[in-house]
Every structure is written in structure tokens, then in C-alpha cells.
Scaffold this active site. Structure first.
Site, PDB file in Angstrom:
ATOM      1  N   GLU A 237       0.946  -1.107  -0.174  1.00 53.04           N
ATOM      2  CA  GLU A 237       0.142   0.084  -0.083  1.00 53.04           C
ATOM      3  C   GLU A 237       0.468   1.772  -0.046  1.00 53.04           C
ATOM      4  OE1 GLU A 237      -3.083   0.104  -0.114  1.00 53.04           O
ATOM      5  OE2 GLU A 237      -3.550  -1.895  -0.026  1.00 53.04           O
ATOM      6  N   CYS A 271      -2.007   9.333   2.200  1.00 51.81           N
ATOM      7  CA  CYS A 271      -1.830   8.469   0.631  1.00 51.81           C
ATOM      8  C   CYS A 271      -3.085   8.847   0.070  1.00 51.81           C
ATOM      9  CB  CYS A 271      -1.392   7.060   1.153  1.00 51.81           C
ATOM     10  SG  CYS A 271      -2.838   6.271   2.023  1.00 51.81           S
TER      11      CYS A 271
END
Ligand code: ADP
Length: 512
Positions: A237, A271
């Protein structure tokens, strides 16, 4: 971060004061961690899912009882404001536990699958078998959620877990360790290894059965290389450079509020934060004014009523500075904020909006992970899509318009792990939806129906009663070739010929 005594120091990003020290895990202990984890796996993996979920429920209860202490620890260690610690780090973690407790048994249950006619007489199933020891390596921006959610997913699926939390937020790492101890997880099922990248590297080079990594693209690539040597499967991720596309017919006030929140929540250290804003040309000047008005209202500080806290990691400040400096030196202009030489000392950065950028600038192409938002006008839907897809990342995106058909059309064409329409980021808070990136934003997904199965081997099982003497495709082959030819022709041709099929099948059976 390291002292001579191998202790990790937690420095408050808002005050610069030492908050505490944590013992680092010596890398000589790596093998002991894995041995302990593999031993614990033998019992943990044998427990019925429902019993494993009981431990998760205890974890949730303990977290709710101590929610204020956890929020304070996160806020102190990261410099984020308390409200964000609660709403964006603790809430999604609790909700993930709840979701897994509700749906975990069903997601992990052995599934019966229809058996095709050519394999007549058998039963077919898929089973979900835990992988073994899962190494979770987590970052500092949402230090609770991004560690605990993969951990509980792996645990529910029957794996044991070693966590290596970020050295930038060691107090939260310690807090997570204590949470699992207090919830009463059996010895060895969860272990936490504290330390920096050397500790992370040592554990990656150990003997994990799966690595779940959340962090930068650079480190993700290093981990993937190490994992490839031993064929260890991974989920990565990684970063994002998420676009927001605002069409002229959108609710512009809402879009401006949404954009400002998406760009500056957690000081942009998300993110999935908005890192590029594309606005339809006809409303571009007006939208810039709306953005400025929203930013002017923001309060920076570290108390309960503040909107924006500090940056968490000093090195990140440098990255933001470089991007801003390059853009301004090449003709970009500030809509809000100040040039970097006017930044105040410390870790508070002003929410900065920049216009007149070109698409080759770092501020458009590279992840900032800070409170920096470039705004670009566009003329057509096609152009907006092309610009939005023009980076190496693809994690989240948002589309703002009242035209639902247009919104859905654009959403479908964005190369992105998630798209939100008339809102931002929020897919991550719905644990039933998959989470993960395209392109350099990552490999693999978690959350959603596959969120637990990621941590399992999918095992195919076929079952025969064992009563028949033989199978038609077994030896001997003598005389079977023309019978098989006719069997398959009658079966696969567009109009199936059942009588030939039955005759051939019976003849084949007789040849056994
Ligand atoms: P960031 O925290 O800025 O996203 P990283 O991707 O470097 O940056 O860090 C994420 C996590 O990866 C942290 O827990 C860090 O200690 C760990 N880490 C950093 N380098 C390595 C490495 N070479 N091998 C394993 N883990 C690492």
C-alpha cells in the site's frame, strides 16, 4: 532517532520536547520472534473463526474504554489534531473490527462450488487456509489504523502477526502492543518489533509467510525485491497523487470545502489526500476565490479546536519545500500560503495553494505528502481525464458534478483504486469496499470481501465418493480416442447433442 542505547525517542512534533523512549528490538531477536510466531500459529490457526473473533471483540471493547488515552497518544506522537486522531485513525480501526466481527465467519467459510457435468459425481469446494506468520510493516501518518487493520484481518483469518510499526511514531507502536496484550491475545499470536528501517529490513529478511507493507514507493520496492528472493507474497500500500476534478456544474461551495479538507487534513500527510485539483475553466477564477476563503478560516494548533496540526516527520518538510520552491521558481504563483523562506521554524506548515503550474513540475508529478495543492484549469471532460491519469500513481480520485451520468463516466475512466463522487477520501472509511492502488500506488487490496482472504491460501478441494472402480480418463487409453472426440464434440458444439454425449460416456465407462 537512534541513541547509543538503542532506544527510540519520541519527539513531539508540535513542541519539540521528548515525549518518551522505547526499547528497540535487537535484530538478533528476529529468529526468536519467528519461532515464537510459528509455534503460536499451530494453536491459533486451529481455533474456529468465531473464537478468534471473540478476541477481536475484546480488543474493540478495550479500545473504546481507553479511547481518549489512545487519541492523546496518537495526537502527541504525530502532531495531528485530536479530532483527526479520533475521526480518521481510531474510528476506522474500530469500524474495521466491527465489520470483521460481523462478516468474518461468512468470508472465511468453506464455499461449495458447482461441479461441471464432465466431472460428474464429484463435489467441489474452496477453503481459505491461513498463510502462517504475517509481517506487517506500518507507517507514521495513520499509525493506529494502518497497523491494526491489516493485523486484525490477518489474525481473523488464522495467521499470527509480527508488527514493525514506524520508528517515527514509537509511542503509538508501544500503545498497539499494549492494546493486544490487554485484550488477552494468546502469547506469541501478536508480537511487536520496535525500531527503524534496519529492524524492518531484518524482519523482511527473516521468514515471514506474507508481508503487508504500507509506506513509501521507494521502501515498497526494496521490500518487494527482498520478498521476491524467497517468493514471499506481499501486499504493498504505497503513495498517491490523487486528483480532484471539479466541473462547472458542481456545488462549488461544497467542492471548495471538500478540496481544502482533502488537501490539508492531517497536514496533507495522507496517501489519499488531494494533491492535484483540476477545475473547469469557466469557474476557475471563482473557484480560486472560494478556496482562499476556506483556507483563511483554518486554525492551526494542537488543541481540541484546531483544524491543522504539524507535519510529523522532519524529512517530509524538505520534500514539500523542494516541490514548492521548484514550482515558484518556474513561474507558479501562490493562491494561499507563503514562499518557503518565510515559513516559521518548527513543524507547522501553512496550507498552500498554487496556480500557474505546468504538468511536468514535481508539484504535479511527485507525491508531496504535505499541505500543498496545485490548481490547474481544464476545458473538456476528455482533457480532465487525461490530466488526472497523467502520473505514476493511482490510489484515489474525486469527481464533482451534478450530472450523475458524467460523474460515473469519468469515474470509470480514471486509473485509480477508488473514486469518490461529490466527496473525497471517504471510501477508505467503508470497510466493505476494497482498498488499494493501481500503478505505483501499490499491489493488492484489503478491506472488502477479499480483505480477509488476502491473508489466506485459496484451496481447491474436490471430493469423490470413491465407490467407482475407475475414471474414464484414466488408463487404459485403448479404443478411447474416437469416443472422447465424439464426447467433446457433442458436448462443446453450440447445440449440445445429449444422446451422442450419453452414448459416448457409457461406452467410455465400459472401456474401464
Ligand atoms: P514513510 O513512513 O515515510 O512512508 P517508509 O516507507 O520508509 O516511509 O516507512 C514505512 C515503514 O517501513 C516504517 O515502519 C519503516 O521503518 C519501514 N522501513 C523503512 N525502510 C525499510 C526497509 N528497507 N525494509 C523494511 N522496512 C523498512
Amino acid at each position: 532517532m537512534h541513541s547509543a542505547h538503542e532506544r527510540l525517542q519520541a519527539i513531539s512534533p508540535s513542541t519539540g520536547k521528548l515525549l518518551g523512549e522505547i526499547d528497540e528490538t535487537p535484530i538478533q531477536h528476529v529468529d526468536v520472534f519467528y519461532e515464537k510466531s510459528k509455534m503460536a500459529f499451530n494453536q491459533w490457526s486451529e481455533l474456529p473463526v468465531s473464537q478468534r473473533l471473540e478476541y477481536l471483540k475484546k480488543l474493540k471493547e478495550y479500545m473504546v474504554e481507553n479511547i481518549e488515552v489512545i487519541a492523546k497518544t496518537i495526537a502527541d506522537d504525530t502532531g495531528k489534531v485530536l479530532t483527526e486522531a479520533l475521526v480518521a485513525d481510531i474510528m476506522p480501526t474500530l469500524d474495521a473490527i466491527q465489520h470483521i466481527c460481523q462478516h468474518g465467519t461468512k468470508m472465511l467459510k468453506r464455499e461449495k462450488i458447482k461441479t461441471p457435468l464432465l466431472l460428474i459425481g464429484k463435489k467441489s469446494f474452496v477453503e481459505y487456509m491461513p498463510r502462517g506468520v504475517v509481517l506487517v510493516i506500518s507507517p507514521w501518518n495513520y499509525p493506529l489504523q494502518l497497523a491494526v487493520v491489516p493485523m486484525i484481518s490477518a489474525l481473523a483469518a488464522g495467521n499470527t502477526v509480527i508488527l514493525k510499526p514506524s520508528e517515527v511514531t514509537p509511542l503509538v507502536g508501544k500503545c498497539i502492543e499494549e492494546l493486544f496484550i490487554s485484550a488477552g491475545f494468546p502469547d506469541g499470536v501478536v508480537q511487536v518489533a520496535h525500531g527503524g528501517k534496519e529492524v524492518g529490513a531484518a524482519f523482511t529478511n527473516g521468514s515471514p509467510d506474507y508481508i503487508f507493507f504500507t509506506g513509501s514507493v521507494r521502501t515498497g520496492k526494496i521490500i518487494q525485491e527482498v520478498a521476491a528472493k524467497n517468493l514471499v507474497p506481499t501486499t504493498l500500500e504505497l503513495g498517491g497523487k490523487d486528483p480532484l476534478i471539479v466541473f462547472a456544474d458542481a456545488n462549488l461551495e461544497r467542492a471548495a470545502k471538500g478540496a481544502v479538507w482533502a488537501a490539508f487534513t492531517n497536514s496533507g500527510q495522507v496517501c489519499m489526500s488531494a494533491e492535484r485539483l483540476y477545475v473547469e475553466k469557466s469557474v476557475y477564477p471563482r473557484f480560486l476565490e472560494l478556496l482562499k476563503k476556506e483556507v483563511d478560516k483554518l486554525v492551526q494548533g494542537n488543541d481540541e479546536n484546531s483544524d491543522i496540526g504539524t507535519m510529523t516527520f522532519p524529512a517530509q518538510v524538505e520534500i514539500v519545500k523542494k516541490q514548492l520552491d521548484e514550482a515558484l521558481s518556474r513561474g507558479a504563483e501562490l493562491v494561499t500560503g507563503v514562499p518557503s523562506h518565510l515559513w516559521q521554524k518548527g513543524m507547522y506548515l501553512p496550507p498552500t495553494i498554487v496556480k500557474n503550474v505546468t504538468h511536468d513540475m514535481k508539484i504535479i508529478q511527485e507525491e508531496a505528502f504535505g499541505p500543498l495543492l496545485p490548481v490547474v484549469p481544464f476545458e473538456t471532460e476528455e482533457q480532465a481525464i487525461t490530466l488526472a491519469n497523467d502520473t505514476v500513481y493511482g490510489l484515489n480520485a474525486s469527481v464533482w458534478t451534478h450530472d450523475r451520468a458524467k460523474a460515473r463516466r469519468v469515474a470509470s475512466r480514471l486509473v485509480s483504486g477508488a473514486v469518490v463522487i461529490n466527496d473525497v477520501i471517504v471510501t477508505v472509511a467503508h470497510h466493505g469496499l476494497p482498498f488499494g492502488g493501481t500503478k505505483q500506488s501499490g499491489i493488492g487490496r484489503y478491506h472488502g470481501s477479499g480483505g480477509l482472504r488476502t491473508f489466506c491460501h485459496e484451496k481447491a478441494i474436490m471430493e469423490d465418493s470413491g465407490r467407482r472402480k475407475s475414471e474414464i480418463q484414466w488408463y487404459p487409453y485403448k479404443g478411447k480416442y474416437p469416443l472422447f472426440l465424439n464426447l467433446f464434440k457433442s458436448y462443446f458444439q453450440s447445440k449440445r447433442n445429449w444422446s451422442t454425449f450419453a452414448r459416448m460416456y457409457i461406452k467410455l465407462l465400459k472401456r474401464n
